[in-house]
Design an enzyme around this catalytic site. Sequence first.
Site, PDB file in Angstrom:
ATOM      1  N   SER A   1      15.465  38.403   4.751  1.00 30.92           N
ATOM      2  CA  SER A   1      15.218  37.561   3.570  1.00 30.92           C
ATOM      3  C   SER A   1      14.234  38.284   2.645  1.00 30.92           C
ATOM      4  O   SER A   1      13.027  38.232   2.865  1.00 30.92           O
ATOM      5  CB  SER A   1      14.686  36.191   3.996  1.00 30.92           C
ATOM      6  OG  SER A   1      13.621  36.300   4.907  1.00 30.92           O
TER       7      SER A   1
ATOM      8  N   LYS B   1      15.411  31.583   0.676  1.00 31.05           N
ATOM      9  CA  LYS B   1      15.787  32.628   1.647  1.00 31.05           C
ATOM     10  C   LYS B   1      15.073  32.450   2.995  1.00 31.05           C
ATOM     11  O   LYS B   1      15.720  32.434   4.043  1.00 31.05           O
ATOM     12  CB  LYS B   1      15.447  34.037   1.088  1.00 31.05           C
ATOM     13  CG  LYS B   1      16.142  34.380  -0.219  1.00 31.05           C
ATOM     14  CD  LYS B   1      15.742  35.750  -0.728  1.00 31.05           C
ATOM     15  CE  LYS B   1      14.263  35.911  -1.036  1.00 31.05           C
ATOM     16  NZ  LYS B   1      13.765  35.036  -2.124  1.00 31.05           N
TER      17      LYS B   1
HETATM   18  P1  ADP Z   1      12.077  32.230  -0.637  1.00 34.30           P
HETATM   19  O1  ADP Z   1      11.990  32.746   0.779  1.00 34.30           O
HETATM   20  O2  ADP Z   1      13.426  32.465  -1.258  1.00 34.30           O
HETATM   21  O3  ADP Z   1      10.947  32.696  -1.498  1.00 34.30           O
HETATM   22  P2  ADP Z   1      11.275  29.716   0.524  1.00 34.30           P
HETATM   23  O4  ADP Z   1      12.261  29.479   1.628  1.00 34.30           O
HETATM   24  O5  ADP Z   1       9.923  30.267   0.899  1.00 34.30           O
HETATM   25  O6  ADP Z   1      11.965  30.643  -0.584  1.00 34.30           O
HETATM   26  O7  ADP Z   1      11.017  28.388  -0.306  1.00 34.30           O
HETATM   27  C1  ADP Z   1      12.082  27.534  -0.696  1.00 34.30           C
HETATM   28  C2  ADP Z   1      11.525  26.126  -0.880  1.00 34.30           C
HETATM   29  O8  ADP Z   1      12.565  25.285  -1.341  1.00 34.30           O
HETATM   30  C3  ADP Z   1      10.998  25.534   0.415  1.00 34.30           C
HETATM   31  O9  ADP Z   1       9.864  24.786   0.152  1.00 34.30           O
HETATM   32  C4  ADP Z   1      12.167  24.638   0.859  1.00 34.30           C
HETATM   33  O10 ADP Z   1      11.745  23.552   1.644  1.00 34.30           O
HETATM   34  C5  ADP Z   1      12.704  24.151  -0.485  1.00 34.30           C
HETATM   35  N1  ADP Z   1      14.120  23.730  -0.489  1.00 34.30           N
HETATM   36  C6  ADP Z   1      14.578  22.561  -0.981  1.00 34.30           C
HETATM   37  N2  ADP Z   1      15.913  22.449  -0.843  1.00 34.30           N
HETATM   38  C7  ADP Z   1      16.325  23.585  -0.237  1.00 34.30           C
HETATM   39  C8  ADP Z   1      17.611  24.049   0.189  1.00 34.30           C
HETATM   40  N3  ADP Z   1      18.731  23.331   0.019  1.00 34.30           N
HETATM   41  N4  ADP Z   1      17.682  25.279   0.762  1.00 34.30           N
HETATM   42  C9  ADP Z   1      16.554  26.011   0.923  1.00 34.30           C
HETATM   43  N5  ADP Z   1      15.315  25.632   0.559  1.00 34.30           N
HETATM   44  C10 ADP Z   1      15.190  24.417  -0.018  1.00 34.30           C
END
Ligand code: ADP
Length: 215
Positions: free
Chosen positions: A119, A54
Amino acid sequence: MTLNTPPNQPDRPASNRPDNVVWHEGAVSRELRRAKLGATGCTLWMTGLSGSGKSTIASALEAALIERGVFAYRLDGDNVRHGLNANLGFGADDRAENIRRVGEVAKLFADAGVVAVTSFISPYRADRARVRKLHAAAGLPFLEVFVDTPIEVCESRDPKGLYKKARAGEIKGFTGIDDPYEAPESPEVTLPTADESVAQSVERCLAAIEGVRAS
Ligand code: ADP
Protein backbone atom coordinates in the site's frame (compact mmCIF):
# COMPACT_ATOMS: atom_id res chain seq x y z
CA MET A 1 34.15 -12.71 -17.59
CA THR A 2 30.52 -13.33 -18.48
CA LEU A 3 27.77 -12.56 -16.02
CA ASN A 4 25.45 -15.40 -15.19
CA THR A 5 22.21 -13.47 -15.75
CA PRO A 6 19.03 -14.98 -14.29
CA PRO A 7 15.63 -14.52 -15.94
CA ASN A 8 14.59 -12.07 -13.24
CA GLN A 9 17.61 -9.81 -13.43
CA PRO A 10 16.85 -6.30 -12.10
CA ASP A 11 16.57 -3.58 -14.70
CA ARG A 12 19.93 -2.10 -13.86
CA PRO A 13 22.44 -1.94 -16.69
CA ALA A 14 24.94 -4.78 -16.47
CA SER A 15 27.68 -2.20 -16.94
CA ASN A 16 26.88 -0.80 -13.47
CA ARG A 17 27.21 -4.17 -11.80
CA PRO A 18 30.59 -5.24 -10.46
CA ASP A 19 32.13 -8.07 -12.47
CA ASN A 20 32.46 -10.28 -9.42
CA VAL A 21 28.72 -10.27 -8.61
CA VAL A 22 27.44 -13.52 -10.05
CA TRP A 23 23.91 -14.91 -9.78
CA HIS A 24 23.85 -18.11 -7.73
CA GLU A 25 21.07 -20.50 -8.69
CA GLY A 26 19.46 -22.26 -5.68
CA ALA A 27 18.38 -25.88 -5.42
CA VAL A 28 14.65 -25.14 -4.91
CA SER A 29 12.53 -24.38 -7.97
CA ARG A 30 9.29 -22.45 -7.74
CA GLU A 31 7.42 -25.64 -8.66
CA LEU A 32 9.07 -27.58 -5.83
CA ARG A 33 8.30 -24.79 -3.38
CA ARG A 34 4.68 -24.84 -4.51
CA ALA A 35 4.41 -28.62 -4.32
CA LYS A 36 6.06 -28.97 -0.89
CA LEU A 37 4.69 -25.87 0.83
CA GLY A 38 1.42 -25.42 -1.05
CA ALA A 39 2.26 -21.75 -1.35
CA THR A 40 1.70 -19.72 -4.51
CA GLY A 41 2.87 -16.16 -4.38
CA CYS A 42 1.80 -13.01 -6.13
CA THR A 43 1.92 -9.26 -5.58
CA LEU A 44 -1.18 -7.16 -5.11
CA TRP A 45 -0.11 -3.55 -5.56
CA MET A 46 -2.45 -0.87 -4.21
CA THR A 47 -2.08 2.64 -5.56
CA GLY A 48 -4.11 5.73 -4.77
CA LEU A 49 -4.12 9.11 -3.12
CA SER A 50 -3.30 9.63 0.54
CA GLY A 51 -6.46 8.83 2.52
CA SER A 52 -7.95 6.81 -0.35
CA GLY A 53 -8.06 3.69 1.84
CA LYS A 54 -4.99 1.68 0.81
CA SER A 55 -3.74 0.89 4.33
CA THR A 56 -7.24 0.18 5.65
CA ILE A 57 -8.08 -2.23 2.83
CA ALA A 58 -4.59 -3.80 2.84
CA SER A 59 -4.84 -4.56 6.57
CA ALA A 60 -8.28 -6.10 6.22
CA LEU A 61 -7.16 -8.06 3.17
CA GLU A 62 -4.07 -9.42 4.91
CA ALA A 63 -6.23 -10.53 7.86
CA ALA A 64 -8.73 -12.20 5.51
CA LEU A 65 -5.94 -14.06 3.70
CA ILE A 66 -4.31 -15.26 6.92
CA GLU A 67 -7.75 -16.36 8.18
CA ARG A 68 -8.02 -18.51 5.04
CA GLY A 69 -4.60 -20.03 5.68
CA VAL A 70 -2.87 -18.11 2.86
CA PHE A 71 0.68 -16.91 3.48
CA ALA A 72 0.32 -13.14 3.16
CA TYR A 73 2.38 -10.14 4.16
CA ARG A 74 1.66 -6.44 3.98
CA LEU A 75 4.23 -3.85 2.95
CA ASP A 76 2.95 -0.44 4.01
CA GLY A 77 4.21 2.91 2.75
CA ASP A 78 4.65 4.59 6.11
CA ASN A 79 6.04 1.47 7.80
CA VAL A 80 8.68 0.87 5.14
CA ARG A 81 9.83 4.47 5.46
CA HIS A 82 10.61 3.74 9.14
CA GLY A 83 13.14 1.07 8.17
CA LEU A 84 14.21 -0.14 4.74
CA ASN A 85 13.58 3.26 3.14
CA ALA A 86 14.25 5.51 6.14
CA ASN A 87 16.86 7.39 4.13
CA LEU A 88 14.44 8.43 1.36
CA GLY A 89 12.41 11.62 1.05
CA PHE A 90 9.49 12.61 -1.15
CA GLY A 91 11.21 14.19 -4.16
CA ALA A 92 10.65 12.49 -7.52
CA ASP A 93 13.97 10.55 -7.41
CA ASP A 94 13.44 9.32 -3.86
CA ARG A 95 9.83 8.37 -4.59
CA ALA A 96 11.08 6.36 -7.56
CA GLU A 97 13.75 4.64 -5.43
CA ASN A 98 11.15 3.98 -2.70
CA ILE A 99 8.96 2.16 -5.20
CA ARG A 100 11.87 0.36 -6.87
CA ARG A 101 13.03 -1.10 -3.54
CA VAL A 102 9.54 -2.09 -2.46
CA GLY A 103 8.94 -3.63 -5.88
CA GLU A 104 12.06 -5.76 -5.42
CA VAL A 105 11.01 -6.79 -1.91
CA ALA A 106 7.46 -7.63 -3.03
CA LYS A 107 8.91 -9.74 -5.84
CA LEU A 108 11.05 -11.69 -3.35
CA PHE A 109 8.00 -12.31 -1.16
CA ALA A 110 5.97 -13.44 -4.16
CA ASP A 111 8.83 -15.71 -5.27
CA ALA A 112 8.90 -17.19 -1.76
CA GLY A 113 5.22 -18.15 -2.15
CA VAL A 114 3.73 -15.26 -0.20
CA VAL A 115 0.89 -12.97 -1.26
CA ALA A 116 2.59 -9.58 -0.94
CA VAL A 117 0.07 -6.79 -0.35
CA THR A 118 1.58 -3.35 -0.85
CA SER A 119 0.00 0.00 0.00
CA PHE A 120 1.96 2.91 -1.43
CA ILE A 121 0.67 6.06 -3.07
CA SER A 122 3.05 5.18 -5.93
CA PRO A 123 1.84 8.19 -7.93
CA TYR A 124 3.97 7.77 -11.05
CA ARG A 125 2.91 5.42 -13.84
CA ALA A 126 6.50 4.74 -14.91
CA ASP A 127 7.48 3.54 -11.42
CA ARG A 128 4.52 1.16 -11.25
CA ALA A 129 5.19 -0.06 -14.79
CA ARG A 130 8.76 -0.91 -13.77
CA VAL A 131 7.51 -3.05 -10.88
CA ARG A 132 5.02 -4.78 -13.16
CA LYS A 133 7.82 -5.51 -15.64
CA LEU A 134 10.02 -6.87 -12.86
CA HIS A 135 7.31 -9.37 -11.91
CA ALA A 136 6.57 -10.30 -15.52
CA ALA A 137 10.26 -11.00 -16.13
CA ALA A 138 10.26 -13.29 -13.11
CA GLY A 139 7.03 -15.03 -14.18
CA LEU A 140 5.20 -13.83 -11.07
CA PRO A 141 1.60 -12.55 -11.05
CA PHE A 142 1.18 -8.82 -10.45
CA LEU A 143 -2.20 -7.25 -9.70
CA GLU A 144 -2.43 -3.47 -9.84
CA VAL A 145 -5.28 -2.27 -7.65
CA PHE A 146 -6.46 1.31 -8.10
CA VAL A 147 -7.96 2.61 -4.87
CA ASP A 148 -10.08 5.10 -6.74
CA THR A 149 -11.26 7.69 -4.25
CA PRO A 150 -11.91 11.28 -5.37
CA ILE A 151 -9.55 13.79 -3.80
CA GLU A 152 -12.49 15.65 -2.18
CA VAL A 153 -13.40 12.45 -0.32
CA CYS A 154 -9.76 11.80 0.69
CA GLU A 155 -9.47 15.35 1.89
CA SER A 156 -12.68 15.17 3.91
CA ARG A 157 -11.42 11.94 5.56
CA ASP A 158 -7.90 13.33 6.09
CA PRO A 159 -7.06 10.51 8.57
CA LYS A 160 -3.56 11.85 9.28
CA GLY A 161 -4.30 15.57 8.96
CA LEU A 162 -1.92 15.76 5.99
CA TYR A 163 -4.25 17.55 3.55
CA LYS A 164 -4.78 20.26 6.13
CA LYS A 165 -1.02 20.69 6.44
CA ALA A 166 -0.52 20.60 2.65
CA ARG A 167 -3.24 23.23 2.11
CA ALA A 168 -1.56 25.38 4.77
CA GLY A 169 1.72 25.07 2.86
CA GLU A 170 3.36 23.11 5.68
CA ILE A 171 3.99 20.11 3.41
CA LYS A 172 5.41 20.68 -0.06
CA GLY A 173 5.05 18.31 -3.00
CA PHE A 174 1.93 16.63 -1.62
CA THR A 175 0.36 14.20 -4.09
CA GLY A 176 -2.90 15.54 -5.50
CA ILE A 177 -2.24 19.08 -4.23
CA ASP A 178 1.08 20.22 -5.66
CA ASP A 179 2.45 16.96 -7.00
CA PRO A 180 0.74 14.82 -9.65
CA TYR A 181 -1.07 11.53 -9.21
CA GLU A 182 -1.06 9.51 -12.42
CA ALA A 183 -4.05 7.17 -12.25
CA PRO A 184 -3.59 3.64 -13.62
CA GLU A 185 -4.76 3.17 -17.21
CA SER A 186 -5.60 -0.52 -17.00
CA PRO A 187 -5.53 -1.76 -13.42
CA GLU A 188 -6.57 -5.36 -12.72
CA VAL A 189 -8.94 -4.11 -9.99
CA THR A 190 -10.54 -0.72 -9.28
CA LEU A 191 -11.99 -0.01 -5.84
CA PRO A 192 -14.38 2.96 -5.74
CA THR A 193 -14.25 3.34 -1.97
CA ALA A 194 -16.67 6.26 -1.88
CA ASP A 195 -19.33 3.81 -3.10
CA GLU A 196 -18.35 0.49 -1.54
CA SER A 197 -17.44 -0.81 1.91
CA VAL A 198 -14.04 -2.07 3.03
CA ALA A 199 -15.52 -5.59 3.15
CA GLN A 200 -16.67 -5.32 -0.48
CA SER A 201 -13.24 -4.10 -1.58
CA VAL A 202 -11.59 -6.97 0.29
CA GLU A 203 -13.89 -9.51 -1.38
CA ARG A 204 -12.98 -8.22 -4.83
CA CYS A 205 -9.26 -8.33 -4.04
CA LEU A 206 -9.63 -11.90 -2.72
CA ALA A 207 -11.36 -12.94 -5.95
CA ALA A 208 -8.57 -11.43 -8.06
CA ILE A 209 -5.90 -13.16 -5.96
CA GLU A 210 -7.71 -16.50 -6.19
CA GLY A 211 -7.86 -16.04 -9.97
CA VAL A 212 -4.11 -15.72 -10.40
CA ARG A 213 -3.17 -18.31 -7.78
CA ALA A 214 -5.42 -20.91 -9.38
CA SER A 215 -4.02 -20.38 -12.89
P1 ADP B 1 -4.22 5.53 2.75
O1 ADP B 1 -3.48 4.32 3.26
O2 ADP B 1 -4.67 5.38 1.32
O3 ADP B 1 -3.49 6.81 3.00
P2 ADP B 1 -5.95 5.08 5.01
O4 ADP B 1 -6.38 3.65 4.88
O5 ADP B 1 -4.84 5.40 5.98
O6 ADP B 1 -5.59 5.64 3.55
O7 ADP B 1 -7.18 6.01 5.39
C1 ADP B 1 -8.45 5.87 4.77
C2 ADP B 1 -9.51 6.40 5.72
O8 ADP B 1 -10.77 6.33 5.08
C3 ADP B 1 -9.61 5.57 7.00
O9 ADP B 1 -9.86 6.41 8.07
C4 ADP B 1 -10.82 4.66 6.70
O10 ADP B 1 -11.48 4.26 7.87
C5 ADP B 1 -11.70 5.59 5.87
N1 ADP B 1 -12.66 4.91 4.97
C6 ADP B 1 -13.97 5.18 4.90
N2 ADP B 1 -14.59 4.40 3.99
C7 ADP B 1 -13.64 3.60 3.46
C8 ADP B 1 -13.67 2.57 2.48
N3 ADP B 1 -14.80 2.20 1.85
N4 ADP B 1 -12.50 1.96 2.15
C9 ADP B 1 -11.36 2.34 2.77
N5 ADP B 1 -11.26 3.29 3.72
C10 ADP B 1 -12.39 3.93 4.07
